[in-house]
Design a protein around this motif. Structure first.
Motif, PDB file in Angstrom:
ATOM      1  N   SER A 174      39.019  37.683  47.564  1.00  0.00           N
ATOM      2  CA  SER A 174      37.575  37.928  47.613  1.00  0.00           C
ATOM      3  C   SER A 174      36.814  36.653  47.945  1.00  0.00           C
ATOM      4  N   ILE A 175      37.218  35.559  47.293  1.00  0.00           N
ATOM      5  CA  ILE A 175      36.569  34.281  47.564  1.00  0.00           C
ATOM      6  C   ILE A 175      36.770  33.886  49.024  1.00  0.00           C
ATOM      7  N   ALA A 176      38.016  34.043  49.509  1.00  0.00           N
ATOM      8  CA  ALA A 176      38.300  33.676  50.893  1.00  0.00           C
ATOM      9  C   ALA A 176      37.508  34.549  51.871  1.00  0.00           C
ATOM     10  N   CYS A 177      37.457  35.856  51.609  1.00  0.00           N
ATOM     11  CA  CYS A 177      36.732  36.758  52.502  1.00  0.00           C
ATOM     12  C   CYS A 177      35.222  36.497  52.465  1.00  0.00           C
ATOM     13  N   PHE A 229      24.425  33.683  47.447  1.00  0.00           N
ATOM     14  CA  PHE A 229      25.188  34.749  46.789  1.00  0.00           C
ATOM     15  C   PHE A 229      26.693  34.495  46.924  1.00  0.00           C
ATOM     16  N   ILE A 230      27.126  34.170  48.147  1.00  0.00           N
ATOM     17  CA  ILE A 230      28.553  33.927  48.382  1.00  0.00           C
ATOM     18  C   ILE A 230      29.043  32.761  47.520  1.00  0.00           C
ATOM     19  N   ASN A 231      28.279  31.688  47.501  1.00  0.00           N
ATOM     20  CA  ASN A 231      28.697  30.517  46.715  1.00  0.00           C
ATOM     21  C   ASN A 231      28.701  30.794  45.225  1.00  0.00           C
ATOM     22  N   ILE A 232      27.683  31.500  44.717  1.00  0.00           N
ATOM     23  CA  ILE A 232      27.611  31.778  43.282  1.00  0.00           C
ATOM     24  C   ILE A 232      28.750  32.691  42.847  1.00  0.00           C
ATOM     25  N   VAL A 233      28.989  33.774  43.600  1.00  0.00           N
ATOM     26  CA  VAL A 233      30.065  34.703  43.236  1.00  0.00           C
ATOM     27  C   VAL A 233      31.422  34.008  43.326  1.00  0.00           C
ATOM     28  N   GLY A 234      31.625  33.208  44.392  1.00  0.00           N
ATOM     29  CA  GLY A 234      32.893  32.508  44.538  1.00  0.00           C
ATOM     30  C   GLY A 234      33.129  31.520  43.413  1.00  0.00           C
ATOM     31  N   LEU A 235      32.124  30.691  43.137  1.00  0.00           N
ATOM     32  CA  LEU A 235      32.268  29.724  42.046  1.00  0.00           C
ATOM     33  C   LEU A 235      32.419  30.418  40.697  1.00  0.00           C
ATOM     34  N   ALA A 236      31.703  31.525  40.487  1.00  0.00           N
ATOM     35  CA  ALA A 236      31.808  32.255  39.223  1.00  0.00           C
ATOM     36  C   ALA A 236      33.222  32.778  39.002  1.00  0.00           C
ATOM     37  N   SER A 237      33.863  33.257  40.077  1.00  0.00           N
ATOM     38  CA  SER A 237      35.234  33.762  39.939  1.00  0.00           C
ATOM     39  C   SER A 237      36.182  32.646  39.538  1.00  0.00           C
ATOM     40  N   GLY A 238      36.055  31.490  40.196  1.00  0.00           N
ATOM     41  CA  GLY A 238      36.919  30.368  39.840  1.00  0.00           C
ATOM     42  C   GLY A 238      36.626  29.831  38.456  1.00  0.00           C
ATOM     43  N   ALA A 262      49.308  23.913  31.056  1.00  0.00           N
ATOM     44  CA  ALA A 262      49.115  23.263  32.350  1.00  0.00           C
ATOM     45  C   ALA A 262      49.169  24.283  33.486  1.00  0.00           C
ATOM     46  N   THR A 263      50.070  25.268  33.365  1.00  0.00           N
ATOM     47  CA  THR A 263      50.156  26.308  34.390  1.00  0.00           C
ATOM     48  C   THR A 263      48.878  27.124  34.442  1.00  0.00           C
ATOM     49  N   GLU A 264      48.365  27.511  33.273  1.00  0.00           N
ATOM     50  CA  GLU A 264      47.129  28.290  33.238  1.00  0.00           C
ATOM     51  C   GLU A 264      45.976  27.505  33.856  1.00  0.00           C
ATOM     52  N   MET A 265      45.861  26.228  33.490  1.00  0.00           N
ATOM     53  CA  MET A 265      44.762  25.422  34.019  1.00  0.00           C
ATOM     54  C   MET A 265      44.930  25.207  35.512  1.00  0.00           C
ATOM     55  N   ALA A 266      46.176  25.060  35.977  1.00  0.00           N
ATOM     56  CA  ALA A 266      46.412  24.881  37.408  1.00  0.00           C
ATOM     57  C   ALA A 266      45.990  26.117  38.195  1.00  0.00           C
ATOM     58  N   VAL A 267      46.299  27.310  37.650  1.00  0.00           N
ATOM     59  CA  VAL A 267      45.874  28.544  38.316  1.00  0.00           C
ATOM     60  C   VAL A 267      44.353  28.620  38.375  1.00  0.00           C
ATOM     61  N   GLY A 268      43.695  28.264  37.267  1.00  0.00           N
ATOM     62  CA  GLY A 268      42.239  28.291  37.248  1.00  0.00           C
ATOM     63  C   GLY A 268      41.636  27.301  38.230  1.00  0.00           C
ATOM     64  N   LEU A 269      42.178  26.083  38.249  1.00  0.00           N
ATOM     65  CA  LEU A 269      41.646  25.072  39.167  1.00  0.00           C
ATOM     66  C   LEU A 269      41.920  25.430  40.618  1.00  0.00           C
ATOM     67  N   LEU A 270      43.057  26.066  40.877  1.00  0.00           N
ATOM     68  CA  LEU A 270      43.354  26.494  42.241  1.00  0.00           C
ATOM     69  C   LEU A 270      42.360  27.558  42.706  1.00  0.00           C
ATOM     70  N   THR A 271      42.069  28.523  41.812  1.00  0.00           N
ATOM     71  CA  THR A 271      41.068  29.535  42.150  1.00  0.00           C
ATOM     72  C   THR A 271      39.704  28.897  42.358  1.00  0.00           C
ATOM     73  N   LEU A 272      39.371  27.944  41.498  1.00  0.00           N
ATOM     74  CA  LEU A 272      38.090  27.249  41.638  1.00  0.00           C
ATOM     75  C   LEU A 272      38.059  26.423  42.916  1.00  0.00           C
ATOM     76  N   LEU A 273      39.197  25.851  43.287  1.00  0.00           N
ATOM     77  CA  LEU A 273      39.254  25.058  44.512  1.00  0.00           C
ATOM     78  C   LEU A 273      38.915  25.910  45.734  1.00  0.00           C
ATOM     79  N   LEU A 274      39.388  27.169  45.739  1.00  0.00           N
ATOM     80  CA  LEU A 274      39.043  28.066  46.849  1.00  0.00           C
ATOM     81  C   LEU A 274      37.537  28.255  46.942  1.00  0.00           C
ATOM     82  N   ALA A 275      36.893  28.409  45.782  1.00  0.00           N
ATOM     83  CA  ALA A 275      35.442  28.584  45.774  1.00  0.00           C
ATOM     84  C   ALA A 275      34.743  27.309  46.217  1.00  0.00           C
ATOM     85  N   VAL A 276      35.275  26.148  45.813  1.00  0.00           N
ATOM     86  CA  VAL A 276      34.692  24.876  46.254  1.00  0.00           C
ATOM     87  C   VAL A 276      34.822  24.733  47.767  1.00  0.00           C
TER      88      VAL A 276
END
Length: 794
Positions: free
Chosen positions: A681-684, A21-30, A284-298
């Motif tokens: 949320s991903i971090a928590c 659950f934690i991994n799916i929700v985290g990855l889904a957010s990113g 590039a800024t938008e994609m960087a924000v998305g990848l950064l959020t996804l990186l937290l989930a990874v």
């Protein structure tokens, strides 16, 4: 084999439900944030794909060289360029010019503002804007409306043949309505009017003026078989010939170059006077924000997978003894990651549907972009790639375990000096989230400051009423009869916004340095009504403004302190009675000097301001209402409005509400808040998984300590301290970086808030609070467990 991998992957996901659950929700957010960026990137490449013959259509750019040898690229060109290209060069099939401006249009006694484009006849064929009904606007005083503007101007009735009015161009007849565009366009407008409509006396000279290069856009359609090299070859020659006898003030000169319509969006450079195409930097800024959020989930996935490394290592040992090779084990672990990522894609799509109605998302990210098979293929491919990348590190580590290592429990992966990879990832997660929060709080505080700050003029209990063709003096006379109305004044511009019209002002009619100043039209009651301070001289003369023309009062002006400094006139008392020249044609006399106040946005320092009586420019009535009589007085104001203009709905707005809406930017802050909330949320969630796993592995230790007499609070502290240290380390890393990120935003404003304890302390407190609750929830439950249950197997 692949089928077995998938079956085992499903079994492992179902067995460890919390971690799944934690991994799916985290990855889904990113993934959701990345999907938004991918949609916007697709939209950027779709810009203007409805233009016919885009491969041989070009927009001409102007490269301007300043006196200090700095070059700036303009999307605009001099207006004579289009006719010159069509007339002199046989490889040019057609040309068209586009002039984009804003104007107020009178429709059925209603004043409605909108952007318009003045165009040549070639506009409709070269750029391919199709009509749903009617004919193109090619004759003088004709126009074509977009569907949205047609509805705004005329409701559901047929607009063709109807007439709208403008102050500059007079009556304009509607000849057609555009079709809805299939994709977004780099040109945005409410209506298109024919270029001959602009041939008024004060605009005719612009049609032949090579000196002014910011007036309009030039598009060229080449003949079939012609090459862009032919066009590029003649453009410098045209520029050199046109500027030969021109004396520029701040420029050395300019030259032209061609930009293909196929390369218009995403834009590869920032153009002055640019249009609405997307830029590579924004994407590039938008994609960087998305990848950064996804990186937290990874990070979460890597963390939790490695946390369970001991149990998976035993599985690896057994499978290796049974004959499995490393690439097979890696395939198993990575297939689990891909299956989990595909589940996350489904959840991400549901989250995307949830936030789709947000105004920010509609305006900037997914407005006008349709999901199709190709885009879904990109989504699935991106999700599979995410799963492979997220699973690579755990698969590499876990598949490398040896049976001997498993028996000795040597599965801890070290980064340096005893700090484990799992702890490093937790620190990185919370540090990134905290940096984002500090930057967001700084932005939100600045927006709130601009929305609620003291601008130096009265905004409380001031009701602004757009005049919309109602005679001001008649409205003021009626409003002054209402009990509760203290005073009424008029203005052409609401202060706290754009500031008014810019004009070049001189101290002498000819010669001498000029100063660019904002000019606003007011009536004599405005100064007292808005509580402005007069430092020297007197207010605009108190005359019966309704019985005299502009000429009597219009020769007097008020200036602010900044204007006195700009003109180097000395102190305010010495200025009174001196003359100024507006646009080299109108002489005015300074009646008084007012104290500086903030009449523009907080991006700029205070600029020179000139206040002048010009009744024809009045657009708003400012009604000052007595305290305690708001509701009754407002009802009376609405009745007066209804009697004077029954067709137009009452559009009065409190000045304080106007400033708040103008500067709060709630949609932007809400969207940034959503991204920051996702990061936390991903971090928590990751922290919750790590604490859960750690407490489960130490359950026997907890049982023994309780039997030996340890108290609940001692056990909670024992289990929590290691994680609290990680939060403190994350905070120590994030504070200086977050401060720099916040200042990078605030430095764009002349007046801004500071980043102090209220920002940094609040963010750190929230970090420790969220982290403490996450840690405390699991450790408290572990500390309350019955020792008999955990020690039963011993």
């Amino acid at each position: 084999m692949f089928r077995n991998y998938v079956v085992i992957a499903f079994r492992n996901l179902w067995k460890h439900k919390l971690f799944s659950f934690i991994n799916i929700v985290g990855l889904a957010s990113g993934i959701m944030v990345c999907l938004l960026a991918l949609i916007d990137i697709k939209g950027a490449f779709d810009y203007g794909n409805f233009h016919p013959n885009a491969d041989r259509t070009y927009r001409i750019l102007t490269d301007v060289t300043s006196n200090d040898n700095q070059t700036a690229a303009f999307a605009t060109t001099p207006l004579p360029l289009a006719d010159g290209l069509k007339r002199e060069y046989g490889f040019v099939e057609k040309t068209t010019r586009v002039i984009r401006e804003y104007a107020e249009f009178t429709v059925d006694q209603k004043k409605l503002g909108d952007y318009y484009c003045a165009v040549d006849p070639g506009f409709f064929t070269i750029l391919g804007y199709k009509l749903a009904t009617g004919q193109p606007a090619t004759e003088p005083h004709t126009a074509v409306l977009t569907p949205q503007t047609a509805e705004k101007f005329f409701g559901l009735s047929n607009p063709i043949g109807k007439v709208i009015h403008t102050k500059e161009f007079g009556s304009i007849t509607i000849t057609g309505v555009f079709k809805e565009l299939p994709t977004r366009s780099h040109l945005r407008f409410g209506l298109v009017i024919s270029m001959p409509t602009l041939l008024t006396e004060n605009r005719k000279q612009l049609q032949t003026d090579w000196k002014q290069y910011t007036n309009g856009y030039t598009y060229v359609l080449l003949k079939k078989g012609a090459t862009v090299a032919q066009l590029e070859k003649v453009l410098p020659t045209i520029a050199a010939r046109a500027t030969k006898d021109i004396r520029f003030k701040s420029e050395k000169g300019y030259t032209f170059r061609a930009q293909s319509m196929t390369r218009l969006s995403p834009s590869r450079e920032d153009l002055e006077m640019g249009t609405w195409e997307q830029t590579w930097g924004k994407l590039a800024t938008e994609m960087a924000v998305g990848l950064l959020t996804l990186l937290l989930a990874v990070f979460n996935y890597v963390n939790l997978t490695l946390a369970r490394s001991l149990s998976r290592a035993r599985e690896v040992g057994i499978r290796k003894v049974s004959g499995a090779v490393r690439w097979q084990l890696m395939g198993q672990f990575m297939s689990e990651s891909v299956v989990l990522s595909l589940f996350a894609l489904g959840v991400a799509y549901l989250l995307l549907m949830l936030i789709e109605p947000m105004p920010f998302v509609q305006q900037w990210l997914i407005g006008g972009v349709k999901l199709n098979t190709k885009l879904w293929a990109v989504f699935v491919g991106f999700s599979v790639l995410t799963g492979l990348l997220a699973g690579f590190v755990p698969a590499r580590v876990l598949s490398g375990f040896r049976p001997a290592q498993v028996l000795r429990s040597q599965t801890g992966l070290k980064v340096f000096k005893g700090i484990t990879l799992r702890k490093s990832l937790i620190v990185a997660q919370f540090a990134i989230a905290l940096i984002a929060m500090i930057a967001l709080v700084s932005m939100a505080r600045q927006q709130h400051y601009m929305a609620t700050a003291d601008y130096g003029f009265r905004s409380e209990r001031i009701l602004n009423i757009p005049l919309n063709n109602v005679p001001y003096q008649r409205l003021a006379n009626e409003l002054n009869r209402i009990p509760g109305v203290e005073r009424v004044s008029a203005t052409s511009e609401l202060f706290g916004s754009h500031g008014g019209d810019l004009r070049r002002v001189r101290r002498q009619k000819s010669g001498g340095d000029s100063v660019v100043a904002f000019t606003t039209a007011i009536d004599p009651h405005f100064i007292d009504n808005m509580d402005l301070t007069l430092l020297a001289g007197q207010n605009l003369p108190e005359m019966a403004a309704d019985t005299i023309g502009e000429g009597s009062l219009g020769r007097f002006v008020l200036v602010n302190e900044e204007a006195v400094k700009a003109f180097r006139m000395g102190n305010p008392r010495e200025v009174v009675g001196q003359s100024l020249w507006l646009n080299d044609s109108t002489e005015v006399q300074i009646a008084g000097v007012i104290k500086d106040f903030r009449f523009t946005t907080f991006n700029w320092p205070i600029k020179p301001l000139i206040l002048k009586y010009q009744p024809k420019r009045f657009r708003y009535a400012n009604v000052r209402i007595a305290e305690g009589t708001t509701d009754a007085t407002l009802a009376g104001v609405q009745r007066v409005w209804k009697s004077l203009n029954p067709r137009e709905p009452f559009a009065g707005e409190w000045y304080s509400d106007f400033l708040y809406k103008r500067h709060s930017h709630e949609d932007d802050v809400n969207f940034m808040g959503l991204l920051t909330a996702l990061a936390f949320s991903i971090a928590c969630l990751g922290l919750l998984g790590m604490v859960t796993y750690t407490t489960e592995t130490r359950v026997k230790e907890v049982g023994i300590r309780k039997v030996m007499g340890a108290e609940v609070r001692q056990i909670i502290w024992l289990l929590s301290w290691d994680f609290v240290k990680l939060l403190l380390i994350a905070g120590a890393i994030a504070i200086p970086l977050g401060y720099l990120a916040g200042m990078a935003f605030l430095i764009n404003f002349a007046y801004h808030v500071s980043i102090g304890f209220e920002t940094l302390g609040g963010c750190i407190g929230l970090l420790l609070g969220l982290g403490g609750l996450t840690i405390g929830f699991r450790t408290y439950r572990a500390a309350l467990s019955n020792p008999a249950d955990s020690l039963r197997s011993e």
